[in-house]
Scaffold this motif. Structure first.
Motif, PDB file in Angstrom:
ATOM      1  N   PHE A   1       1.356  -1.133   0.034  1.00 43.10           N
ATOM      2  CA  PHE A   1      -0.443   0.309   0.094  1.00 43.10           C
ATOM      3  C   PHE A   1       1.083   1.640  -0.152  1.00 43.10           C
ATOM      4  O   PHE A   1       0.529   2.056  -0.233  1.00 43.10           O
ATOM      5  CB  PHE A   1      -0.586  -0.161   1.348  1.00 43.10           C
ATOM      6  N   GLY A   2       1.909   1.048  -0.076  1.00 41.29           N
ATOM      7  CA  GLY A   2       3.058   2.243  -0.636  1.00 41.29           C
ATOM      8  C   GLY A   2       4.182   3.047   0.709  1.00 41.29           C
ATOM      9  O   GLY A   2       4.419   3.581   0.458  1.00 41.29           O
ATOM     10  N   ALA A   3       3.997   1.793   2.345  1.00 41.13           N
ATOM     11  CA  ALA A   3       4.810   2.414   2.817  1.00 41.13           C
ATOM     12  C   ALA A   3       5.825   1.215   2.928  1.00 41.13           C
ATOM     13  O   ALA A   3       6.135   0.353   2.052  1.00 41.13           O
ATOM     14  CB  ALA A   3       4.050   2.197   4.572  1.00 41.13           C
ATOM     15  N   SER A   4       7.297   2.139   3.461  1.00 39.59           N
ATOM     16  CA  SER A   4       8.388   1.244   2.957  1.00 39.59           C
ATOM     17  C   SER A   4       8.945   1.301   4.754  1.00 39.59           C
ATOM     18  O   SER A   4       9.237   2.359   5.449  1.00 39.59           O
ATOM     19  CB  SER A   4       9.141   1.414   2.163  1.00 39.59           C
ATOM     20  N   TRP A   5       9.865   0.230   5.241  1.00 36.66           N
ATOM     21  CA  TRP A   5      10.907   0.678   5.861  1.00 36.66           C
ATOM     22  C   TRP A   5      12.476   0.733   5.196  1.00 36.66           C
ATOM     23  O   TRP A   5      12.838  -0.635   4.542  1.00 36.66           O
ATOM     24  CB  TRP A   5      10.809  -0.014   7.094  1.00 36.66           C
ATOM     25  N   ASP A   6      13.334   1.452   5.160  1.00 40.72           N
ATOM     26  CA  ASP A   6      14.900   1.030   4.926  1.00 40.72           C
ATOM     27  C   ASP A   6      15.863   1.032   6.197  1.00 40.72           C
ATOM     28  O   ASP A   6      15.795   2.068   7.166  1.00 40.72           O
ATOM     29  CB  ASP A   6      15.247   2.640   4.302  1.00 40.72           C
ATOM     30  N   PHE A   7      16.240  -0.095   6.239  1.00 38.91           N
ATOM     31  CA  PHE A   7      17.519   0.007   6.985  1.00 38.91           C
ATOM     32  C   PHE A   7      18.896  -0.364   7.150  1.00 38.91           C
ATOM     33  O   PHE A   7      18.541  -1.117   6.214  1.00 38.91           O
ATOM     34  CB  PHE A   7      16.916  -0.806   8.297  1.00 38.91           C
ATOM     35  N   SER A   8      19.982  -0.589   7.473  1.00 40.88           N
ATOM     36  CA  SER A   8      21.129  -1.255   7.304  1.00 40.88           C
ATOM     37  C   SER A   8      20.976  -1.858   8.698  1.00 40.88           C
ATOM     38  O   SER A   8      20.880  -2.648   9.570  1.00 40.88           O
ATOM     39  CB  SER A   8      22.503  -0.338   7.403  1.00 40.88           C
ATOM     40  N   GLY A   9      21.994  -3.770   8.087  1.00 38.91           N
ATOM     41  CA  GLY A   9      21.593  -4.872   9.204  1.00 38.91           C
ATOM     42  C   GLY A   9      22.767  -5.400   8.963  1.00 38.91           C
ATOM     43  O   GLY A   9      23.295  -5.569   7.861  1.00 38.91           O
ATOM     44  N   ILE A  10      22.975  -6.136   9.969  1.00 37.86           N
ATOM     45  CA  ILE A  10      23.758  -7.855   9.432  1.00 37.86           C
ATOM     46  C   ILE A  10      22.919  -8.979   9.745  1.00 37.86           C
ATOM     47  O   ILE A  10      22.013  -8.673  10.600  1.00 37.86           O
ATOM     48  CB  ILE A  10      25.313  -7.718  10.458  1.00 37.86           C
ATOM     49  N   VAL A  11      23.472  -9.876   8.562  1.00 35.63           N
ATOM     50  CA  VAL A  11      22.421 -11.227   8.548  1.00 35.63           C
ATOM     51  C   VAL A  11      22.922 -11.887   9.942  1.00 35.63           C
ATOM     52  O   VAL A  11      24.567 -12.349  10.464  1.00 35.63           O
ATOM     53  CB  VAL A  11      22.487 -11.721   7.889  1.00 35.63           C
ATOM     54  N   THR A  12      22.290 -12.446  11.223  1.00 37.15           N
ATOM     55  CA  THR A  12      22.249 -12.915  11.903  1.00 37.15           C
ATOM     56  C   THR A  12      22.556 -14.475  12.156  1.00 37.15           C
ATOM     57  O   THR A  12      22.476 -15.752  13.065  1.00 37.15           O
ATOM     58  CB  THR A  12      21.701 -12.565  13.564  1.00 37.15           C
ATOM     59  N   ASN A  13      21.455 -15.230  11.201  1.00 35.54           N
ATOM     60  CA  ASN A  13      20.362 -16.702  11.512  1.00 35.54           C
ATOM     61  C   ASN A  13      20.231 -16.239   9.744  1.00 35.54           C
ATOM     62  O   ASN A  13      19.469 -15.534   9.441  1.00 35.54           O
ATOM     63  CB  ASN A  13      19.848 -16.166  12.705  1.00 35.54           C
ATOM     64  N   ILE A  14      20.760 -17.804   9.622  1.00 34.52           N
ATOM     65  CA  ILE A  14      20.319 -18.419   8.484  1.00 34.52           C
ATOM     66  C   ILE A  14      19.980 -20.511   8.529  1.00 34.52           C
ATOM     67  O   ILE A  14      20.678 -20.494   9.323  1.00 34.52           O
ATOM     68  CB  ILE A  14      20.991 -18.411   7.420  1.00 34.52           C
TER      69      ILE A  14
END
Length: 235
Positions: A93-106
């Motif tokens: 519906f047109g909203a968003s989150w922008d962020f930086s991060g590190i992958v901690t789990n797969i």
């Protein structure tokens, strides 16, 4: 307020969406507290001030797809490298989150009665940005390549397309969006910033197979609109 459907929500690793997800969790913003109670505090209640903030974690789950090299496999590679990378959650519906991060789990899982599963977790680093106003998006989109046909017909609010039946060794793409910054990615790799209404450079597809074209149309300080076209060469 009218409830919004989650169907169509995407999480992007750079410009490429992670495929075959059934759930995207987070963000979970929180803040530490510092007690400020003194001997002069009134009414017998403790008082507090806000301390450091934390962007929390973003979790995702779905079905394992080892062919999703720019999504699930990219998350695995980011886990191994420990790199800080950019992510985006796009709501339909047109909203968003922008962020930086590190992958901690797969995590993958295999149960007798179910499809092979995939899970991942991202630790948010720094301040995430919440976009609440959608960009206008494209007003027109065409592709040129012998034998190819775009389906369905373009609609600025329709995000997914196919350009099938291509027999040429390359195609070009023309995206029109006044006031937009329009970026083109091929299989998750940045190619160029497009000029509205002008053809892109040649997109090579020399062998039978497919490529994923991603167009991100963005107005300053607004949530971007993303269009994905599966380019299919048949001969």
């Amino acid at each position: 307020m009218t409830a919004q459907a989650a169907l169509g929500t995407k999480i992007l690793v750079g410009a490429a969406s992670v495929a075959d997800l059934t759930s995207i969790g987070g963000l979970e913003l929180s803040a530490d507290t510092k007690e400020t109670t003194t001997l002069d505090s009134v009414d017998g209640y403790r008082t507090f001030m806000q301390g450091l903030k934390d962007g929390g974690e973003v979790s995702m789950s779905g079905y394992f797809n080892p062919a999703d090299t720019t999504g699930q496999v990219a998350l695995y590679n980011a886990f191994n490298s420990g790199a800080l990378i950019n992510f985006k959650i796009l709501f339909p519906f047109g909203a968003s989150w922008d962020f930086s991060g590190i992958v901690t789990n797969i995590k993958t899982g295999a149960d007798l009665e179910d499809a092979v599963s995939f899970e991942g977790t991202i630790k948010v680093s720094g301040k995430p940005a919440l976009g609440l106003t959608p960009s206008t998006g494209l007003s027109a989109l065409t592709l040129t390549g012998t034998g190819g046909a775009l389906t369905p017909a373009f609609n600025k609010d329709m995000p997914l397309y196919a350009f099938s039946g291509v027999t040429a060794t390359s195609v070009t793409l023309t995206a029109t969006g006044a006031g937009q910054t329009i970026a083109l990615f091929v299989d998750g790799v940045f190619q160029q910033i497009l000029t509205s209404g002008a053809a892109s450079g040649a997109i090579s597809i020399p062998a039978v197979g497919s490529k994923k074209l991603t167009i991100i149309a963005n107005e300053s300080s607004k949530a971007p609109k993303i269009y994905e076209i599966t380019l299919v060469k048949t001969a």
